[in-house]
Design an enzyme around this catalytic site. Sequence first.
Site, PDB file in Angstrom:
ATOM      1  N   GLU A 103      -1.748  -6.572 -20.892  1.00 28.28           N
ATOM      2  CA  GLU A 103      -0.859  -5.574 -20.175  1.00 28.28           C
ATOM      3  C   GLU A 103       0.329  -5.076 -20.967  1.00 28.28           C
ATOM      4  O   GLU A 103       0.410  -3.710 -20.992  1.00 28.28           O
ATOM      5  CB  GLU A 103      -0.231  -6.296 -18.993  1.00 28.28           C
ATOM      6  CG  GLU A 103      -1.157  -6.635 -17.989  1.00 28.28           C
ATOM      7  CD  GLU A 103      -0.637  -7.675 -16.754  1.00 28.28           C
ATOM      8  OE1 GLU A 103      -1.306  -7.794 -15.607  1.00 28.28           O
ATOM      9  OE2 GLU A 103       0.589  -8.227 -17.077  1.00 28.28           O
ATOM     10  N   LEU A 120       0.875  -1.281  -0.103  1.00 28.10           N
ATOM     11  CA  LEU A 120      -0.204   0.127  -0.083  1.00 28.10           C
ATOM     12  C   LEU A 120       1.021   1.309   0.005  1.00 28.10           C
ATOM     13  O   LEU A 120       1.893   1.388   0.624  1.00 28.10           O
ATOM     14  CB  LEU A 120      -0.854  -0.041   1.353  1.00 28.10           C
ATOM     15  CG  LEU A 120      -2.144  -0.620   1.067  1.00 28.10           C
ATOM     16  CD1 LEU A 120      -2.938  -0.758   2.637  1.00 28.10           C
ATOM     17  CD2 LEU A 120      -3.021  -0.410  -0.034  1.00 28.10           C
ATOM     18  N   HIS A 169      -3.907  -3.704 -12.838  1.00 28.51           N
ATOM     19  CA  HIS A 169      -4.342  -4.745 -12.151  1.00 28.51           C
ATOM     20  C   HIS A 169      -4.831  -5.763 -13.204  1.00 28.51           C
ATOM     21  O   HIS A 169      -5.606  -5.702 -14.234  1.00 28.51           O
ATOM     22  CB  HIS A 169      -5.776  -4.483 -11.137  1.00 28.51           C
ATOM     23  CG  HIS A 169      -6.157  -5.364 -10.578  1.00 28.51           C
ATOM     24  ND1 HIS A 169      -5.296  -5.793  -9.036  1.00 28.51           N
ATOM     25  CD2 HIS A 169      -7.126  -6.197 -10.285  1.00 28.51           C
ATOM     26  CE1 HIS A 169      -6.226  -6.828  -8.496  1.00 28.51           C
ATOM     27  NE2 HIS A 169      -7.252  -7.221  -9.408  1.00 28.51           N
ATOM     28  N   ASP A 177      -6.464  -1.158  -4.968  1.00 25.36           N
ATOM     29  CA  ASP A 177      -7.339  -1.420  -6.312  1.00 25.36           C
ATOM     30  C   ASP A 177      -8.463  -0.426  -5.975  1.00 25.36           C
ATOM     31  O   ASP A 177      -9.412  -0.630  -6.834  1.00 25.36           O
ATOM     32  CB  ASP A 177      -7.659  -2.854  -6.409  1.00 25.36           C
ATOM     33  CG  ASP A 177      -6.453  -3.751  -6.539  1.00 25.36           C
ATOM     34  OD1 ASP A 177      -5.578  -3.118  -7.137  1.00 25.36           O
ATOM     35  OD2 ASP A 177      -6.378  -4.909  -6.050  1.00 25.36           O
ATOM     36  N   ASN A 218      -1.352   2.544 -11.785  1.00 22.67           N
ATOM     37  CA  ASN A 218      -1.308   0.982 -11.303  1.00 22.67           C
ATOM     38  C   ASN A 218      -2.051   0.143 -12.397  1.00 22.67           C
ATOM     39  O   ASN A 218      -2.935   0.537 -13.032  1.00 22.67           O
ATOM     40  CB  ASN A 218      -1.627   0.526  -9.869  1.00 22.67           C
ATOM     41  CG  ASN A 218      -1.192  -0.530  -9.705  1.00 22.67           C
ATOM     42  OD1 ASN A 218      -0.140  -1.447  -9.954  1.00 22.67           O
ATOM     43  ND2 ASN A 218      -1.742  -1.339  -8.503  1.00 22.67           N
TER      44      ASN A 218
END
Length: 164
Positions: free
Chosen positions: A149, A62, A79, A120, A77
């Site tokens: 990705e 985190l 995911h 997230d 970010n």
Amino acid sequence: PSINIELLVCNKPDAQVIQHIAPFNVPVLMVNKSDFNNPTNFITQLKNYKISFIVLAGFLWLLPKKVVKLYPKKIVNIHPALLPNYGGKGMYGKHVHQSVVNAKEKYSGITIHYANEAYDEGGIIFQEKIALSADENANSLAKKIHTLEHKHYPKIIENILEKM
């Protein structure tokens, strides 16, 4: 071509990214969890390198509130699922893919999002979905997600930075 990588921050000395980036002479800053969670020195390093934007990839800690406040909407970010599903603490890599397969989902995908101080939960920037085959398993899904990705993350990062 307009993006300069000024610093790689990593918490694993054996991470493959260190070898990948070595030919480009990018400095590597190794961090441990205690220093990262008390981020005064870490923030000083970011300022010393004049970091203006942060890209996370495979980083599972985190972010401290101080770092998020210093870089509002400047930390992204990726995911390996379609958030808000299959996100949160412990939901990364094979754990996500296995959960998606176990739930017999018809689709999965990637989510590129702004990072904040929760797992997230930052604002979604981009999602791309793919269909799962009837015989999908976590490994085959991981390969599909990895392809997505690599296809989309660099383009989205470049788009964001061009607008800054």
